[in-house]
Design a protein around this motif. Structure first.
Motif, PDB file in Angstrom:
ATOM      1  N   MET A  12      51.992  33.893  45.281  1.00  0.00           N
ATOM      2  CA  MET A  12      51.948  34.639  43.874  1.00  0.00           C
ATOM      3  C   MET A  12      50.633  34.732  43.599  1.00  0.00           C
ATOM      4  O   MET A  12      49.813  33.753  43.402  1.00  0.00           O
ATOM      5  N   THR A  13      49.976  35.798  43.422  1.00  0.00           N
ATOM      6  CA  THR A  13      48.614  36.060  42.835  1.00  0.00           C
ATOM      7  C   THR A  13      48.649  35.952  41.134  1.00  0.00           C
ATOM      8  O   THR A  13      49.149  36.508  40.606  1.00  0.00           O
ATOM      9  N   ARG A  14      47.669  35.013  40.689  1.00  0.00           N
ATOM     10  CA  ARG A  14      47.770  34.869  39.319  1.00  0.00           C
ATOM     11  C   ARG A  14      46.672  35.757  38.645  1.00  0.00           C
ATOM     12  O   ARG A  14      46.771  36.023  37.649  1.00  0.00           O
ATOM     13  N   ILE A  15      45.708  35.862  39.490  1.00  0.00           N
ATOM     14  CA  ILE A  15      44.300  36.632  38.945  1.00  0.00           C
ATOM     15  C   ILE A  15      44.401  38.243  39.688  1.00  0.00           C
ATOM     16  O   ILE A  15      44.268  38.089  40.949  1.00  0.00           O
ATOM     17  N   PRO A  16      44.573  39.117  39.020  1.00  0.00           N
ATOM     18  CA  PRO A  16      44.760  40.491  39.313  1.00  0.00           C
ATOM     19  C   PRO A  16      43.545  40.694  40.127  1.00  0.00           C
ATOM     20  O   PRO A  16      42.429  40.488  39.924  1.00  0.00           O
ATOM     21  N   LEU A  17      43.631  41.476  41.360  1.00  0.00           N
ATOM     22  CA  LEU A  17      42.441  42.116  42.131  1.00  0.00           C
ATOM     23  C   LEU A  17      41.202  42.607  41.312  1.00  0.00           C
ATOM     24  O   LEU A  17      40.210  42.292  41.553  1.00  0.00           O
ATOM     25  N   GLU A  18      41.815  43.581  40.244  1.00  0.00           N
ATOM     26  CA  GLU A  18      40.688  44.312  39.588  1.00  0.00           C
ATOM     27  C   GLU A  18      39.843  43.209  38.824  1.00  0.00           C
ATOM     28  O   GLU A  18      38.675  43.292  38.663  1.00  0.00           O
ATOM     29  N   GLU A  19      40.270  42.203  38.075  1.00  0.00           N
ATOM     30  CA  GLU A  19      39.697  41.110  37.587  1.00  0.00           C
ATOM     31  C   GLU A  19      38.853  40.309  38.576  1.00  0.00           C
ATOM     32  O   GLU A  19      37.635  40.046  38.158  1.00  0.00           O
ATOM     33  N   LEU A  20      39.217  40.261  39.391  1.00  0.00           N
ATOM     34  CA  LEU A  20      38.561  39.522  40.778  1.00  0.00           C
ATOM     35  C   LEU A  20      37.394  40.265  41.130  1.00  0.00           C
ATOM     36  O   LEU A  20      35.996  39.866  41.201  1.00  0.00           O
ATOM     37  N   PHE A  80      34.447  50.182  44.812  1.00  0.00           N
ATOM     38  CA  PHE A  80      34.559  50.525  46.034  1.00  0.00           C
ATOM     39  C   PHE A  80      35.800  49.754  46.521  1.00  0.00           C
ATOM     40  O   PHE A  80      36.021  48.935  45.872  1.00  0.00           O
ATOM     41  N   GLU A  81      36.457  50.080  47.700  1.00  0.00           N
ATOM     42  CA  GLU A  81      37.809  49.356  47.964  1.00  0.00           C
ATOM     43  C   GLU A  81      37.451  48.677  49.212  1.00  0.00           C
ATOM     44  O   GLU A  81      38.536  48.025  49.849  1.00  0.00           O
ATOM     45  N   ASP A  82      36.469  48.947  49.958  1.00  0.00           N
ATOM     46  CA  ASP A  82      36.193  47.935  51.199  1.00  0.00           C
ATOM     47  C   ASP A  82      36.552  46.784  51.359  1.00  0.00           C
ATOM     48  O   ASP A  82      37.013  45.930  52.206  1.00  0.00           O
ATOM     49  N   ASP A  83      36.236  45.971  50.335  1.00  0.00           N
ATOM     50  CA  ASP A  83      36.253  44.559  50.138  1.00  0.00           C
ATOM     51  C   ASP A  83      37.801  44.034  49.639  1.00  0.00           C
ATOM     52  O   ASP A  83      37.889  42.899  49.339  1.00  0.00           O
ATOM     53  N   ASP A  84      38.787  45.163  49.342  1.00  0.00           N
ATOM     54  CA  ASP A  84      40.002  44.530  48.463  1.00  0.00           C
ATOM     55  C   ASP A  84      40.793  43.584  49.176  1.00  0.00           C
ATOM     56  O   ASP A  84      40.890  42.616  48.639  1.00  0.00           O
ATOM     57  N   LEU A  85      41.108  43.792  50.584  1.00  0.00           N
ATOM     58  CA  LEU A  85      41.529  42.671  51.357  1.00  0.00           C
ATOM     59  C   LEU A  85      40.942  41.423  51.249  1.00  0.00           C
ATOM     60  O   LEU A  85      41.393  40.433  51.237  1.00  0.00           O
ATOM     61  N   LEU A  86      39.620  41.418  51.717  1.00  0.00           N
ATOM     62  CA  LEU A  86      38.983  40.314  51.481  1.00  0.00           C
ATOM     63  C   LEU A  86      38.926  39.627  50.196  1.00  0.00           C
ATOM     64  O   LEU A  86      39.357  38.450  49.987  1.00  0.00           O
ATOM     65  N   LEU A  87      38.748  40.093  49.168  1.00  0.00           N
ATOM     66  CA  LEU A  87      38.985  39.511  47.797  1.00  0.00           C
ATOM     67  C   LEU A  87      40.358  39.090  47.494  1.00  0.00           C
ATOM     68  O   LEU A  87      40.571  37.951  46.794  1.00  0.00           O
ATOM     69  N   ALA A  88      41.229  39.819  47.822  1.00  0.00           N
ATOM     70  CA  ALA A  88      42.679  39.116  47.824  1.00  0.00           C
ATOM     71  C   ALA A  88      42.845  38.126  48.543  1.00  0.00           C
ATOM     72  O   ALA A  88      43.622  37.281  48.002  1.00  0.00           O
ATOM     73  N   GLY A  89      42.506  38.009  49.695  1.00  0.00           N
ATOM     74  CA  GLY A  89      42.558  36.822  50.496  1.00  0.00           C
ATOM     75  C   GLY A  89      41.954  35.670  49.790  1.00  0.00           C
ATOM     76  O   GLY A  89      42.490  34.516  49.894  1.00  0.00           O
ATOM     77  N   LEU A  90      40.552  36.050  49.461  1.00  0.00           N
ATOM     78  CA  LEU A  90      39.776  34.770  48.808  1.00  0.00           C
ATOM     79  C   LEU A  90      40.527  34.403  47.706  1.00  0.00           C
ATOM     80  O   LEU A  90      40.422  33.041  47.194  1.00  0.00           O
ATOM     81  N   GLY A  91      41.016  35.311  46.934  1.00  0.00           N
ATOM     82  CA  GLY A  91      41.824  34.714  45.490  1.00  0.00           C
ATOM     83  C   GLY A  91      43.055  34.031  45.797  1.00  0.00           C
ATOM     84  O   GLY A  91      43.166  32.953  45.213  1.00  0.00           O
ATOM     85  N   ALA A  92      43.678  34.218  47.056  1.00  0.00           N
ATOM     86  CA  ALA A  92      44.941  33.412  47.341  1.00  0.00           C
ATOM     87  C   ALA A  92      44.498  31.930  47.470  1.00  0.00           C
ATOM     88  O   ALA A  92      45.126  30.902  47.208  1.00  0.00           O
ATOM     89  N   VAL A  93      43.601  32.013  48.374  1.00  0.00           N
ATOM     90  CA  VAL A  93      43.027  30.658  49.004  1.00  0.00           C
ATOM     91  C   VAL A  93      42.331  29.729  47.672  1.00  0.00           C
ATOM     92  O   VAL A  93      42.752  28.449  47.510  1.00  0.00           O
TER      93      VAL A  93
END
Length: 97
Positions: free
Chosen positions: A1-9, A18-31
């Motif tokens: 479960m992601t506690r910090i929204p992608l836009e906040e990250l 830009f959206e190029d790094d969205d998957l990367l940032l979401a993955g880093l957020g989960a880790v």
């Protein structure tokens, strides 16, 4: 479960627009969230059902920003940890029992 929204990250990492790094940032957020939970040795979701405390969220965002900017295992320059960094933010929430 992601506690910090992608836009906040993205705002924290200055990666808006830009959206190029969205998957990367979401993955880093989960880790990062997993690191915070593991480091504190607590079920933070159960302890704080209304949401993680600000210092725990900030610690996760600091980790994401660091990993986003430093994508290699070894960095040039000073390798010192930032004072009042992640571990300091999480110290009050760590279960030492």
């Amino acid at each position: 479960m992601t506690r910090i929204p992608l836009e906040e990250l993205k705002r924290h990492c200055q990666a808006e627009g830009f959206e190029d790094d969205d998957l990367l940032l979401a993955g880093l957020g989960a880790v990062a969230e997993r690191f915070v939970a593991d480091y504190t040795r607590r079920d933070l979701d159960a302890a704080f059902p209304g949401g993680w405390p600000g210092p725990c969220q900030l610690a996760a965002k600091l980790l994401v920003a660091h990993w986003y900017r430093n994508r290699e295992a070894v960095a040039e320059g000073a390798g010192a940890e930032v004072p009042l960094g992640v571990r300091d933010l999480l110290a009050a929430y760590r279960d030492l029992g």
